[in-house]
Design an enzyme around this catalytic site. Structure first.
Site: not given
Ligand code: ADP
Length: 168
Positions: A18, A42, A91, A130
């Protein structure tokens, strides 16, 4: 006209993946709003306040970056914030289908006024999520490669809290 983008997500917790997306997108737009989803349906490990405080801990103060929670429809939040671009990180192939669905839905809901822009994950972030951080932390593994070192203690304390809860 200023280009305002929103990077929405759960950030439960914020990972190095992130952080990379935040850094890169804040360099592209005039303003980046990190929208932390406050969605009761969620289940998250950390409360929205805890998630925001972790983001603030690792993202250095920058007048171009705002960190705020939102609930309800993303397009409604964006209207209030006068933002018209959604940033999402992509990803592996597994992200693609869901992200495409989300992008199309937001485009329709906004009468095509909102564009989603995908940034490819960095090499280090490609398989980082996460959920992986939480799984490794619960199993007592080393999470230092996945999250900023300033968050390690908070996450370890949450593991202890979670274990206690599940033993009750
Ligand atoms: P959500 O619950 O909306 O998927 P996340 O916090 O998991 O929220 O992710 C938010 C955004 O960040 C999403 O677009 C996800 O694909 C992207 N994301 C999460 N982890 C990574 C990473 N390691 N590299 C690039 N983008 C990421």
């Amino acid at each position: 006209m200023k280009k305002v983008a929103v990077y929405p997500g759960s950030f439960d917790p914020i990972t190095r993946g992130h952080m990379d997306i935040i850094k890169r997108s804040s360099e592209i737009f005039d303003k980046l709003i990190i929208g932390v989803l406050n969605n009761s349906s969620k289940k998250s490990w950390f409360s929205v306040e805890e998630r925001i405080s972790m983001i603030k801990e690792v993202i250095s103060e920058n007048e171009k970056i705002e960190i705020t929670s939102f609930s309800g429809l993303l397009v409604d939040f964006m209207k209030i914030k006068k933002a018209d671009v959604i940033i999402r990180g992509l990803r592996a192939v597994s992200d693609y289908e869901y992200e495409l669905q989300l992008a199309l839905t937001n485009s329709i809901l906004s009468d095509n006024n909102i564009e989603t822009i995908f940034l490819p994950a960095s090499r280090e972030g490609l398989y980082l999520s996460s959920s992986i951080v939480k799984e490794v932390a619960l199993l007592g593994g080393d999470i230092s490669g996945f999250i900023d070192e300033r968050l390690e203690k908070i996450i370890k304390n949450k593991v202890i809290e979670t274990r206690r809860g599940s033993n009750d």
